[in-house]
Write an enzyme that holds these catalytic residues in place. Structure first.
Site, PDB file in Angstrom:
ATOM      1  N   GLY A 125      62.304 115.924  14.754  1.00  0.00           N
ATOM      2  CA  GLY A 125      63.168 114.770  14.559  1.00  0.00           C
ATOM      3  C   GLY A 125      62.380 113.576  14.045  1.00  0.00           C
ATOM      4  O   GLY A 125      62.297 113.360  12.842  1.00  0.00           O
ATOM      5  N   SER A 217      58.603 120.743  11.987  1.00  0.00           N
ATOM      6  CA  SER A 217      58.835 119.368  11.558  1.00  0.00           C
ATOM      7  C   SER A 217      58.017 118.388  12.394  1.00  0.00           C
ATOM      8  O   SER A 217      56.802 118.498  12.473  1.00  0.00           O
ATOM      9  CB  SER A 217      60.338 119.064  11.615  1.00  0.00           C
ATOM     10  OG  SER A 217      60.648 117.918  10.871  1.00  0.00           O
ATOM     11  N   TYR A 218      58.657 117.426  13.099  1.00  0.00           N
ATOM     12  CA  TYR A 218      57.906 116.469  13.901  1.00  0.00           C
ATOM     13  C   TYR A 218      57.270 117.118  15.134  1.00  0.00           C
ATOM     14  O   TYR A 218      56.438 116.504  15.790  1.00  0.00           O
ATOM     15  CB  TYR A 218      58.783 115.289  14.318  1.00  0.00           C
ATOM     16  CG  TYR A 218      57.951 114.103  14.778  1.00  0.00           C
ATOM     17  CD1 TYR A 218      57.301 113.293  13.848  1.00  0.00           C
ATOM     18  CD2 TYR A 218      57.783 113.827  16.126  1.00  0.00           C
ATOM     19  CE1 TYR A 218      56.514 112.233  14.255  1.00  0.00           C
ATOM     20  CE2 TYR A 218      56.996 112.761  16.544  1.00  0.00           C
ATOM     21  CZ  TYR A 218      56.360 111.966  15.601  1.00  0.00           C
ATOM     22  OH  TYR A 218      55.562 110.920  16.016  1.00  0.00           O
ATOM     23  N   ASP A 402      61.642 124.598   1.317  1.00  0.00           N
ATOM     24  CA  ASP A 402      61.834 123.312   2.013  1.00  0.00           C
ATOM     25  C   ASP A 402      61.285 122.176   1.156  1.00  0.00           C
ATOM     26  O   ASP A 402      60.138 122.217   0.725  1.00  0.00           O
ATOM     27  CB  ASP A 402      61.103 123.351   3.361  1.00  0.00           C
ATOM     28  CG  ASP A 402      61.168 122.019   4.109  1.00  0.00           C
ATOM     29  OD1 ASP A 402      62.141 121.259   3.897  1.00  0.00           O
ATOM     30  OD2 ASP A 402      60.241 121.749   4.891  1.00  0.00           O
ATOM     31  N   HIS A 454      63.406 124.543   5.619  1.00  0.00           N
ATOM     32  CA  HIS A 454      62.761 123.832   6.720  1.00  0.00           C
ATOM     33  C   HIS A 454      62.961 124.554   8.051  1.00  0.00           C
ATOM     34  O   HIS A 454      62.050 124.637   8.860  1.00  0.00           O
ATOM     35  CB  HIS A 454      63.351 122.416   6.784  1.00  0.00           C
ATOM     36  CG  HIS A 454      62.599 121.468   7.641  1.00  0.00           C
ATOM     37  ND1 HIS A 454      61.366 120.973   7.309  1.00  0.00           N
ATOM     38  CD2 HIS A 454      62.915 120.892   8.833  1.00  0.00           C
ATOM     39  CE1 HIS A 454      60.947 120.127   8.231  1.00  0.00           C
ATOM     40  NE2 HIS A 454      61.865 120.075   9.187  1.00  0.00           N
TER      41      HIS A 454
END
Length: 480
Positions: A125, A217-218, A402, A454
């Protein structure tokens, strides 16, 4: 132009539905724009925030007796007949004074659950749900059907080869809650560690089990920072030792400079932006730590944003969720409206009750957490280097369609890690086709998953499971 672009992008992201897989909603970019603006104003780098401070902090351990039985799920509404594995979900208190409790979902293996390793999965996120996105959209045992009320079995779920623990972190994400609004890397790592220590008291059979962590991701921040904290606290002999064996980082945001350069290079090589825009970014943009983003750079970034137009750049070849989606099937077969089905399902009272969750308006991502994140290190590459030197297995994997944290970014990250090649780049095979490509580095493995965006397991579930199985086995994917 620079101020106008930042305001436009920030506003446009916030007013959209907080749907991680939804077209136009990009929580990572929203958080990064705010952090980059903050760094520019303060004119200081954040290297001091790379490691988790106060490693040996006093952590809360609460009574766990009987809670495992309470957390067992008898059945999820709409689950298919013949479900042959145990499921658990509930809350683990990590800070009683602040009313902070993290929600988890455990999907045990249908076979060999008593010997298979334990894997913790974290979405990014920052502020997005590991249960809704990770379990229900990506690698969990079920997918939500288009009716929003029934489930179908994901035959390529990762709990086929591991017991998978999905954690809603930090507090305030998904079903997790707190009466305070602490949102930063340091506190997230501390709370996640406290969760694990308490959860292992609730499920003591996992205390000596091999333990792995994976995320995307994060979670490129979450996973290495938590791994570092685990290894440091394992040195204390009077507490639970977590048997950490390895980490896997998917399309991971780990370095801000490479996140920018890799993304724009990917856009250009995939015909999303023009030669002129790409040349303008190369000429006018310096994305290194402490550099000033000029008006000319911001103007070209804005041109790149406009040039993307109406594509879902988390998977650049996936159709958008629309009434016409069925007439334009995804290359991978993934339904681009899946997040809508999940939203409907997890906001059904009977579903929340079966999960032992507090009644709440569940959202895919929490905009408040995302927009008010307090600390965000410019890079966590030094943490990853420390983990590589520690002896645990470190894998970086990347879906190659992605555009958010593309394969180019991951390759630039590895260049910065300055590790040497031991097994040169080769295509790995799955079901008679190229599943992707792999390079074996000293203390690091890099794997691409062909045709995945992603959210790798969403788009290529079979290839994702094959790569993940190799990761757990500690061997590179097959050449033949």
């Amino acid at each position: 132009m620079k101020i106008a672009f930042h305001l436009f992008l920030h506003f446009s992201l916030l007013v959209l539905v907080s749907s991680y897989g939804g077209n136009g909603y990009d929580p990572l970019e929203n958080a990064l724009k705010i952090q980059r603006s903050r760094r520019t104003k303060l004119n200081h780098a954040s290297k001091e925030d790379i490691t988790v401070q106060e490693t040996h902090f006093p952590f809360y351990v609460g009574p766990q007796h009987g809670l495992k039985n309470f957390d067992k799920i008898s059945a999820l509404p709409g689950q298919p007949a013949g479900t042959d594995f145990d499921q658990y979900s509930g809350y683990v208190t990590v800070h009683p004074n602040h009313g902070r409790a993290l929600f988890y979902y455990l999907a045990e293996s249908p076979v060999n659950s008593s010997t298979n390793p334990l894997v913790l999965w974290l979405n990014g996120g920052p502020g997005c749900s590991s249960f809704g996105n990770g379990a229900m959209m990506e690698l969990g045992p079920f997918r939500v059907n288009a009716d929003g009320t029934t489930l179908s079995r994901n035959k390529h779920a990762w709990n086929n080869v591991a017991n998978v623990l999905f954690l809603e972190s930090p507090a305030g994400v998904g079903f997790s809650y707190s009466n305070t609004s602490i949102t930063n890397d340091v506190q997230t790592a501390k709370d996640s560690y406290t969760f694990l220590i308490n959860w292992l008291e609730r499920f003591p059979e996992y205390k000596t089990r091999d333990f792995y962590m994976a995320g995307e991701s994060y979670a490129g921040h979450y996973v290495p920072q938590l791994a570092q904290l685990i290894l440091e606290n394992n040195k204390i002999t009077n507490q639970t030792v977590i048997n950490l064996k390895g980490i896997a980082l998917g399309n991971a945001y780990v370095d801000d400079e490479t996140a920018n350069t890799g993304m724009y290079d990917y856009f250009w090589t995939h015909a999303i932006i023009s030669d002129e825009i790409h040349k303008g970014i190369i000429k006018h943009c310096n994305f290194s730590e402490g550099a000033t983003i000029t008006d000319a750079c911001s103007d070209y970034q804005y041109q790149a944003y406009v040039a993307q137009s109406n594509i879902f750049f988390y998977d650049i070849y996936t159709p958008l969720c629309s009434p016409f989606s069925n007439s334009t099937p995804s290359i991978s077969g993934f339904d681009p409206c899946t997040d809508n089905y999940i939203q409907a399902y997890l906001n059904t009272p009977a579903v929340q009750q079966s999960l032992h969750a507090r009644p709440v308006l569940w959202e895919s991502c929490n905009d408040f957490i995302n927009s008010y994140w307090k600390d965000m290190p410019f890079t966590v590459l030094p943490v990853i280097q420390d983990l590589m030197a520690s002896g645990i297995s470190v894998w970086i994997y990347s879906g190659d369609t992605d555009g958010r944290v593309p394969v180019t970014t991951s390759r630039y990250d590895i260049n910065k890690l300055q590790t040497s090649v031991e097994i040169p780049w080769y295509p790995w095979m799955h079901q008679g086709e190229v599943g992707g490509y792999v390079v074996g580095y000293q203390n690091l493995t890099f794997v691409t998953i062909r045709g995945a965006g992603h959210f790798v397991p969403s788009y290529q579930p079979a290839r994702a499971l094959a790569f993940f199985t190799s990761f757990l086995e500690g061997k590179l994917p097959n050449k033949q």
